[in-house]
Write a protein that holds these residues in place. Structure first.
Motif, mmCIF file in Angstrom:
data_model
loop_
_atom_site.group_PDB
_atom_site.id
_atom_site.type_symbol
_atom_site.label_atom_id
_atom_site.label_comp_id
_atom_site.label_asym_id
_atom_site.label_seq_id
_atom_site.Cartn_x
_atom_site.Cartn_y
_atom_site.Cartn_z
ATOM 1 N N CYS A 282 -58.039 -7.019 -14.486
ATOM 2 C CA CYS A 282 -56.743 -6.705 -13.869
ATOM 3 C C CYS A 282 -56.684 -7.239 -12.443
ATOM 4 O O CYS A 282 -55.663 -7.782 -12.010
ATOM 5 C CB CYS A 282 -56.524 -5.189 -13.867
ATOM 6 S SG CYS A 282 -56.327 -4.461 -15.520
ATOM 7 N N SER A 283 -57.788 -7.091 -11.710
ATOM 8 C CA SER A 283 -57.844 -7.583 -10.337
ATOM 9 C C SER A 283 -57.669 -9.093 -10.291
ATOM 10 O O SER A 283 -56.911 -9.622 -9.465
ATOM 11 C CB SER A 283 -59.188 -7.188 -9.707
ATOM 12 O OG SER A 283 -59.313 -7.715 -8.413
ATOM 13 N N ASN A 284 -58.360 -9.810 -11.174
ATOM 14 C CA ASN A 284 -58.243 -11.269 -11.214
ATOM 15 C C ASN A 284 -56.841 -11.706 -11.615
ATOM 16 O O ASN A 284 -56.283 -12.653 -11.045
ATOM 17 C CB ASN A 284 -59.260 -11.855 -12.190
ATOM 18 C CG ASN A 284 -60.688 -11.721 -11.696
ATOM 19 O OD1 ASN A 284 -60.927 -11.553 -10.501
ATOM 20 N ND2 ASN A 284 -61.644 -11.781 -12.609
ATOM 21 N N TYR A 285 -56.268 -11.026 -12.604
ATOM 22 C CA TYR A 285 -54.918 -11.372 -13.066
ATOM 23 C C TYR A 285 -53.906 -11.168 -11.943
ATOM 24 O O TYR A 285 -52.970 -11.958 -11.775
ATOM 25 C CB TYR A 285 -54.563 -10.499 -14.256
ATOM 26 C CG TYR A 285 -53.265 -10.871 -14.941
ATOM 27 C CD1 TYR A 285 -53.064 -12.137 -15.479
ATOM 28 C CD2 TYR A 285 -52.233 -9.939 -15.073
ATOM 29 C CE1 TYR A 285 -51.879 -12.478 -16.115
ATOM 30 C CE2 TYR A 285 -51.044 -10.258 -15.710
ATOM 31 C CZ TYR A 285 -50.884 -11.535 -16.227
ATOM 32 O OH TYR A 285 -49.700 -11.867 -16.856
ATOM 33 N N TYR A 286 -54.119 -10.132 -11.181
ATOM 34 C CA TYR A 286 -53.236 -9.819 -10.050
ATOM 35 C C TYR A 286 -53.218 -10.949 -9.033
ATOM 36 O O TYR A 286 -52.156 -11.436 -8.626
ATOM 37 C CB TYR A 286 -53.724 -8.518 -9.412
ATOM 38 C CG TYR A 286 -52.863 -7.967 -8.303
ATOM 39 C CD1 TYR A 286 -51.522 -7.657 -8.525
ATOM 40 C CD2 TYR A 286 -53.406 -7.711 -7.043
ATOM 41 C CE1 TYR A 286 -50.743 -7.112 -7.511
ATOM 42 C CE2 TYR A 286 -52.639 -7.156 -6.041
ATOM 43 C CZ TYR A 286 -51.303 -6.867 -6.274
ATOM 44 O OH TYR A 286 -50.530 -6.319 -5.274
ATOM 45 N N ARG A 287 -54.414 -11.379 -8.615
ATOM 46 C CA ARG A 287 -54.510 -12.405 -7.577
ATOM 47 C C ARG A 287 -54.120 -13.792 -8.090
ATOM 48 O O ARG A 287 -53.502 -14.565 -7.361
ATOM 49 C CB ARG A 287 -55.934 -12.459 -7.011
ATOM 50 C CG ARG A 287 -56.356 -11.240 -6.240
ATOM 51 C CD ARG A 287 -57.623 -11.524 -5.463
ATOM 52 N NE ARG A 287 -58.669 -12.081 -6.312
ATOM 53 C CZ ARG A 287 -59.542 -11.357 -6.993
ATOM 54 N NH1 ARG A 287 -59.490 -10.045 -6.931
ATOM 55 N NH2 ARG A 287 -60.466 -11.939 -7.731
ATOM 56 N N GLN A 288 -54.499 -14.095 -9.313
ATOM 57 C CA GLN A 288 -54.330 -15.455 -9.806
ATOM 58 C C GLN A 288 -52.962 -15.720 -10.433
ATOM 59 O O GLN A 288 -52.530 -16.871 -10.487
ATOM 60 C CB GLN A 288 -55.429 -15.775 -10.825
ATOM 61 C CG GLN A 288 -56.827 -15.764 -10.221
ATOM 62 C CD GLN A 288 -57.922 -15.965 -11.255
ATOM 63 O OE1 GLN A 288 -57.650 -16.327 -12.401
ATOM 64 N NE2 GLN A 288 -59.162 -15.711 -10.873
ATOM 65 N N TYR A 289 -52.291 -14.671 -10.920
ATOM 66 C CA TYR A 289 -51.030 -14.891 -11.620
ATOM 67 C C TYR A 289 -49.864 -14.051 -11.095
ATOM 68 O O TYR A 289 -48.792 -14.569 -10.829
ATOM 69 C CB TYR A 289 -51.210 -14.619 -13.125
ATOM 70 C CG TYR A 289 -52.152 -15.573 -13.792
ATOM 71 C CD1 TYR A 289 -51.727 -16.821 -14.228
ATOM 72 C CD2 TYR A 289 -53.489 -15.238 -13.974
ATOM 73 C CE1 TYR A 289 -52.600 -17.715 -14.845
ATOM 74 C CE2 TYR A 289 -54.376 -16.120 -14.577
ATOM 75 C CZ TYR A 289 -53.922 -17.349 -15.014
ATOM 76 O OH TYR A 289 -54.793 -18.235 -15.600
ATOM 77 N N VAL A 290 -50.100 -12.747 -10.968
ATOM 78 C CA VAL A 290 -48.998 -11.843 -10.645
ATOM 79 C C VAL A 290 -48.416 -12.129 -9.259
ATOM 80 O O VAL A 290 -47.200 -12.293 -9.105
ATOM 81 C CB VAL A 290 -49.452 -10.375 -10.742
ATOM 82 C CG1 VAL A 290 -48.330 -9.438 -10.301
ATOM 83 C CG2 VAL A 290 -49.867 -10.053 -12.179
ATOM 84 N N ILE A 291 -49.270 -12.171 -8.242
ATOM 85 C CA ILE A 291 -48.785 -12.422 -6.885
ATOM 86 C C ILE A 291 -48.223 -13.837 -6.738
ATOM 87 O O ILE A 291 -47.116 -14.006 -6.200
ATOM 88 C CB ILE A 291 -49.898 -12.155 -5.854
ATOM 89 C CG1 ILE A 291 -50.238 -10.663 -5.824
ATOM 90 C CG2 ILE A 291 -49.488 -12.630 -4.472
ATOM 91 C CD1 ILE A 291 -51.335 -10.299 -4.866
ATOM 92 N N PRO A 292 -48.921 -14.876 -7.206
ATOM 93 C CA PRO A 292 -48.349 -16.228 -7.084
ATOM 94 C C PRO A 292 -47.024 -16.398 -7.815
ATOM 95 O O PRO A 292 -46.207 -17.247 -7.434
ATOM 96 C CB PRO A 292 -49.433 -17.123 -7.707
ATOM 97 C CG PRO A 292 -50.712 -16.374 -7.484
ATOM 98 C CD PRO A 292 -50.326 -14.941 -7.676
ATOM 99 N N ALA A 293 -46.791 -15.585 -8.870
ATOM 100 C CA ALA A 293 -45.531 -15.677 -9.609
ATOM 101 C C ALA A 293 -44.395 -14.957 -8.899
ATOM 102 O O ALA A 293 -43.224 -15.131 -9.261
ATOM 103 C CB ALA A 293 -45.710 -15.105 -11.015
ATOM 104 N N GLY A 294 -44.724 -14.128 -7.899
ATOM 105 C CA GLY A 294 -43.692 -13.400 -7.170
ATOM 106 C C GLY A 294 -43.222 -12.137 -7.863
ATOM 107 O O GLY A 294 -42.210 -11.556 -7.478
#
Length: 320
Positions: A282-294
């Motif tokens: 979840c932490s990796n998904y957050y940094r790598q996808y969720v935040i960059p996607a806005g």
């Protein structure tokens, strides 16, 4: 006057300045020159270079033992000297000290990653790290609101903290207490330290871990005592852990939980709402996808010129 030939050091310095200017342009800083602090010359280092021999000293090797010696000492050589290996401690030079002395005579070669054909991502990260240290992100990093403009108004805004607990269904099935304090005390209590994360008064050793990492072993013992630690590395007992791309349903659950409880820490607890994922996923998904996607705007993160999330919160080591 005739043409003045630049020394090797001066040519290299000019090349470094050129590369740094290209780096700033890649970070959308335009064609400006670097600040003086970026290009300060280390005079002592330059002087040392002037004394270096142009000819690389030769090191004799015992041909019969060359392969074995390299294999036995490859880890040491790579980490301590950055070379391809060398003689064993009882080899031709008689001792490790003599071997080090002989190696120290070799002239060091200093080439940038760009000249070696490698990625300059590390150099970009160094520029960002300096911005984090100084607190000046102008022209280098953007907030989520700056990056995504009007669309950021539709995003979920968080402060980087998760305020929930274990998912109620998981808590009921596994008999986990309703609060962190109650869970810890109900399973024996004790004082938590990094050397004694189980609170038993005994230091956890690699031998006790039985071949697996100490962190994963410790986490496996904390299902009811410290659920955040357990679920950071493990799924609910009997539930398969998924790897690879996230499904649309998982993403929607992620965003729903973030909207209700926030997110940014305690990823083990957060992951209990997403059955087949563990906390670090979840932490990796957050940094790598969720935040960059806005999808989520976290005040502890900035977006760099490449669209990547960079942590700038209080735990600065996480951003490096």
């Amino acid at each position: 006057m005739g043409k003045v030939e630049l020394s090797e050091y001066e040519l290299e310095r000019l090349e470094n300045i050129r590369q740094n200017q290209e780096l700033l342009q890649a970070l959308n800083l335009g064609g400006g020159t670097l600040a003086p602090a970026k290009v300060v010359v280390n005079k002592g280092r330059a002087k040392a270079r002037g004394r270096r021999s142009e000819t690389k000293p030769r090191i004799r090797k015992d041909k019969e033992n060359d392969s074995a010696a390299s294999a036995d000492n490859s880890d040491y050589a790579d980490s301590a000297h950055g070379s391809d290996g060398g003689e064993s401690s009882d080899g031709e030079f008689g001792s490790t000290g003599k071997r080090r002395a002989r190696r120290s005579k070799q002239p060091a070669t200093r080439r940038s990653k760009r000249l070696r054909g490698e990625s300059i991502e590390g150099e970009v990260a160094a520029v960002e790290a300096q911005a984090i240290d100084t607190g000046d992100f102008s022209g280098i990093l953007q907030t989520g609101d700056e990056r995504f403009g009007s669309s950021a108004q539709q995003a979920i805004h968080v402060t980087g903290h998760y305020s929930g607990w274990v998912e109620p269904g998981v808590m009921q099935r596994l008999g986990i207490q309703g609060t962190a304090a109650a869970a810890w005390e109900s399973e024996g209590g004790g004082k938590f330290t990094f050397a004694d994360p189980l609170g038993t008064g005994k230091k956890v050793t690699k031998r006790a871990a039985g071949g697996q990492s100490v962190a994963k072993y410790v986490a496996s013992k904390l299902l009811k005592k410290n659920p955040n630690s357990y679920f950071y590395r493990h799924t609910e007992p009997g539930v398969e852990q998924w790897t690879g791309e996230w499904t649309e349903e998982e993403t929607q659950v992620f965003l729903r939980v973030a909207k209700e409880f926030g997110c940014g820490d305690k990823w083990g607890l957060f992951s209990t709402y997403i059955p087949h994922r563990v906390g670090y996923q979840c932490s990796n998904y957050y940094r790598q996808y969720v935040i960059p996607a806005g999808w989520i705007i976290d005040e502890n993160y900035r977006i760099d010129g490449g669209g990547n999330a960079v942590y700038v919160g209080s735990h600065r080591r996480s951003a490096r």
